[in-house]
Write a protein that holds these residues in place. Structure first.
Motif, short mmCIF file in Angstrom:
data_model
loop_
_atom_site.label_atom_id
_atom_site.label_comp_id
_atom_site.label_asym_id
_atom_site.label_seq_id
_atom_site.Cartn_x
_atom_site.Cartn_y
_atom_site.Cartn_z
N GLU A 12 0.83 -1.21 0.00
CA GLU A 12 0.00 0.00 0.00
C GLU A 12 0.87 1.26 0.00
OE1 GLU A 12 -3.48 0.02 2.65
OE2 GLU A 12 -2.82 2.01 3.31
N GLY A 45 -7.50 10.13 0.22
CA GLY A 45 -7.89 11.13 1.22
C GLY A 45 -7.36 10.86 2.63
N ALA A 46 -6.51 9.83 2.78
CA ALA A 46 -6.02 9.50 4.13
C ALA A 46 -4.95 10.51 4.53
CB ALA A 46 -5.45 8.10 4.16
N HIS A 71 -8.05 3.12 -3.35
CA HIS A 71 -8.98 3.12 -2.22
C HIS A 71 -10.07 4.15 -2.54
CE1 HIS A 71 -5.89 1.50 0.92
NE2 HIS A 71 -5.67 0.99 -0.27
N LEU A 100 -13.64 2.19 2.05
CA LEU A 100 -13.50 2.56 3.47
C LEU A 100 -14.45 3.67 3.84
CD1 LEU A 100 -10.00 2.66 2.45
CD2 LEU A 100 -10.57 1.26 4.45
N ARG A 101 -14.70 3.78 5.12
CA ARG A 101 -15.44 4.94 5.59
C ARG A 101 -14.55 6.18 5.55
NH1 ARG A 101 -16.67 5.81 11.79
NH2 ARG A 101 -14.49 6.37 11.61
N ALA A 137 -11.87 -2.95 5.19
CA ALA A 137 -10.96 -3.00 6.34
C ALA A 137 -11.58 -3.78 7.50
CB ALA A 137 -10.66 -1.56 6.81
N HIS A 143 -11.44 -1.50 16.35
CA HIS A 143 -11.40 -0.12 15.87
C HIS A 143 -11.52 0.82 17.07
CE1 HIS A 143 -13.15 3.50 13.92
NE2 HIS A 143 -12.37 3.16 12.93
N THR A 146 -14.94 1.10 18.46
CA THR A 146 -15.67 -0.14 18.79
C THR A 146 -16.32 -0.02 20.16
OG1 THR A 146 -14.09 -1.47 17.59
CG2 THR A 146 -15.39 -2.61 19.23
N LYS A 158 -21.65 -6.74 8.26
CA LYS A 158 -22.55 -5.95 7.40
C LYS A 158 -21.84 -5.59 6.09
CE LYS A 158 -25.25 -3.96 11.11
NZ LYS A 158 -25.25 -2.94 12.13
N LYS A 159 -20.54 -5.32 6.17
CA LYS A 159 -19.80 -4.96 4.95
C LYS A 159 -19.70 -6.17 4.01
CE LYS A 159 -16.12 -3.09 7.25
NZ LYS A 159 -15.01 -2.16 7.55
N ILE A 168 -8.95 -6.63 4.57
CA ILE A 168 -7.54 -6.41 4.92
C ILE A 168 -7.55 -5.85 6.33
CG2 ILE A 168 -5.43 -5.16 4.37
CD1 ILE A 168 -6.50 -4.81 1.50
N THR A 169 -6.70 -6.38 7.20
CA THR A 169 -6.74 -5.92 8.59
C THR A 169 -5.92 -4.67 8.80
OG1 THR A 169 -4.77 -7.03 9.47
CG2 THR A 169 -6.80 -8.35 9.36
N GLN A 170 -6.28 -3.92 9.83
CA GLN A 170 -5.38 -2.91 10.39
C GLN A 170 -4.13 -3.65 10.85
OE1 GLN A 170 -3.99 -0.17 10.48
NE2 GLN A 170 -5.83 0.99 11.06
P1 FAD Z 1 -16.53 1.15 9.15
O1 FAD Z 1 -16.53 -0.26 8.66
O2 FAD Z 1 -17.70 2.00 8.80
O3 FAD Z 1 -16.34 1.10 10.72
C1 FAD Z 1 -16.03 2.26 11.47
C2 FAD Z 1 -16.55 2.12 12.89
O4 FAD Z 1 -17.98 2.21 12.87
C3 FAD Z 1 -16.23 0.77 13.55
O5 FAD Z 1 -16.02 1.00 14.91
C4 FAD Z 1 -17.50 -0.03 13.35
O6 FAD Z 1 -17.70 -1.01 14.35
C5 FAD Z 1 -18.56 1.06 13.46
N1 FAD Z 1 -19.76 0.71 12.69
C6 FAD Z 1 -19.80 0.23 11.44
N2 FAD Z 1 -21.08 0.03 11.04
C7 FAD Z 1 -21.86 0.41 12.08
C8 FAD Z 1 -23.26 0.45 12.31
N3 FAD Z 1 -24.13 0.07 11.35
N4 FAD Z 1 -23.71 0.91 13.51
C9 FAD Z 1 -22.84 1.31 14.47
N5 FAD Z 1 -21.51 1.29 14.31
C10 FAD Z 1 -21.02 0.86 13.14
N6 FAD Z 1 -8.69 5.85 5.58
C11 FAD Z 1 -8.75 6.75 4.58
O7 FAD Z 1 -9.22 7.88 4.80
N7 FAD Z 1 -8.30 6.47 3.31
C12 FAD Z 1 -7.77 5.27 3.00
O8 FAD Z 1 -7.38 5.05 1.86
C13 FAD Z 1 -7.70 4.27 4.02
N8 FAD Z 1 -7.24 3.03 3.76
C14 FAD Z 1 -7.28 2.06 4.73
C15 FAD Z 1 -6.90 0.73 4.41
C16 FAD Z 1 -6.96 -0.27 5.37
C17 FAD Z 1 -6.59 -1.67 4.98
C18 FAD Z 1 -7.39 0.04 6.70
C19 FAD Z 1 -7.41 -1.04 7.76
C20 FAD Z 1 -7.75 1.33 7.03
C21 FAD Z 1 -7.73 2.35 6.06
N9 FAD Z 1 -8.15 3.66 6.33
C22 FAD Z 1 -8.18 4.60 5.33
C23 FAD Z 1 -8.59 4.02 7.69
C24 FAD Z 1 -10.11 3.88 7.86
O9 FAD Z 1 -10.78 4.82 7.05
C25 FAD Z 1 -10.42 4.13 9.34
O10 FAD Z 1 -9.97 3.06 10.11
C26 FAD Z 1 -11.88 4.45 9.64
O11 FAD Z 1 -11.94 4.94 10.99
C27 FAD Z 1 -12.82 3.28 9.57
O12 FAD Z 1 -13.02 2.87 8.28
P2 FAD Z 1 -13.86 1.52 8.00
O13 FAD Z 1 -13.99 1.45 6.53
O14 FAD Z 1 -13.30 0.38 8.71
O15 FAD Z 1 -15.26 1.95 8.66
#
Ligand code: FAD
Length: 279
Positions: A12, A45-46, A71, A100-101, A137, A143, A146, A158-159, A168-170
């Motif tokens: 990455e 955007g990270a 991404h 990702l979110r 992720a 997280h 969490t 859900k994803k 892919i894990t953190q």
């Molecule tokens: P989500 O899956 O939405 O989860 C975020 C949090 O919300 C979790 O605590 C989850 O439990 C909670 N949640 C999810 N769904 C619900 C629900 N329905 N109700 C209540 N709670 C809920 N960031 C960037 O900005 N750009 C990147 O390119 C980028 N690349 C990454 C690549 C990898 C492999 C990883 C591991 C992380 C990356 N990140 C990136 C960071 C990531 O955006 C952050 O970790 C972010 O805080 C969470 O993203 P997520 O997609 O896991 O979110």
């Protein structure tokens, strides 16, 4: 570990902001391409990186004949923004994305139309069918937001139920945390491959900063050793290589389907770890 086990590595990058950064990254992916990774990926955007830089970097790597996945993040985005981004990726023949979110800079309130990555994945499937292979992720050490371990697994599911193909894990430094997480996911009916995210260790203060933000734990003994090396970067590097290579060996031996390296746009440490793993 079987010497013949097929090793799936991916690397990455973040999009560089300067001409020097672009030159450096070019040298990095040229070097890492020798390992024949499954793909490279480029963040979106990270950490304030530009979004245009993601596509530009992906296209450059693809033009050289390598797989590269952009991404895409949805925080503070509208459906129209995401649809336009997907269309742009699609128009370039890109079929693999990491969804990702994303995170808002602290202090900013979310104003977009997506709350969670599961909504993004659902939207991608609704609007583009099965055009994209979607990676998402997940977090073996959980997280930072969490609320409970069970919630985290439910939210991760859900994803997958929305249509993600792979996770892919953190990064983490405890193989046990990964194996327990995978077992919990399997028990919850999540069957997609869960690729282990690997952060090589180059610099203690930077690693500590990242880990505080993303919730990855640096075990006390690793923290203590790294702190005790102070500015002795050769010792940090040697110790980090040993620790991370050992972690990778444990993960592969225990059945991890692949390793995804957070390179920070640097080739030497991931390349050396892969070499030690026999790549
Ligand atoms: P989500 O899956 O939405 O989860 C975020 C949090 O919300 C979790 O605590 C989850 O439990 C909670 N949640 C999810 N769904 C619900 C629900 N329905 N109700 C209540 N709670 C809920 N960031 C960037 O900005 N750009 C990147 O390119 C980028 N690349 C990454 C690549 C990898 C492999 C990883 C591991 C992380 C990356 N990140 C990136 C960071 C990531 O955006 C952050 O970790 C972010 O805080 C969470 O993203 P997520 O997609 O896991 O979110």
């Amino acid at each position: 570990m079987s010497a013949t086990r097929r090793r799936n590595f991916s690397f990455e990058f973040f999009p560089p902001k300067t001409p020097q950064g672009r030159e450096k990254l070019r040298a990095t992916w040229h070097e890492l391409a020798k390992i024949k990774p499954q793909f490279f990926s480029v963040t979106f955007g990270a950490g304030g990186s530009t979004r245009e830089g993601t596509l530009e970097t992906v296209l450059e790597i693809r033009a050289a004949g390598h797989e590269a996945a952009p991404h895409i993040s949805c925080v503070a985005s509208t459906r129209a923004d995401v649809a336009a981004q997907l269309e742009q990726y699609r128009s370039h023949g890109i079929r693999h994305i990491v969804a990702l979110r994303g995170d808002l800079p602290s202090g900013l309130a979310a104003a977009g139309e997506f709350r969670y990555a599961s909504e993004l994945v659902a939207f991608i499937r609704e609007s583009t069918g099965d055009w994209f292979t979607i990676d998402v992720a997940c977090y073996p050490e959980y997280h930072p937001q969490t609320r409970s371990a069970a919630d985290e697994i439910r939210n991760f599911k859900k994803k997958i139920d929305a249509g993600a193909n792979t996770a892919i894990t953190q990064y983490f430094y405890s193989a046990d945390a990964y194996f327990r997480f995978v077992d919990d996911c399997r028990a919850a009916g999540i069957s997609v491959p869960i690729v282990a995210g690997i952060m090589p260790i180059a610099n203690f203060s930077q690693l500590a900063r990242f880990s505080d933000v993303c919730g990855a734990e640096i075990p006390r003994w690793i923290r203590f050793k790294l702190e005790s090396f102070r500015d002795d970067s050769a010792s940090i590097r040697a110790f980090g290589l040993d620790v991370v290579t050992r972690l990778c060996e444990q993960l592969l031996a225990g059945g991890a389907p692949g390793l995804h390296f957070y390179t920070l746009n640097q080739a030497p440490l991931p390349a050396e770890i892969c070499r030690r793993l026999g790549a």
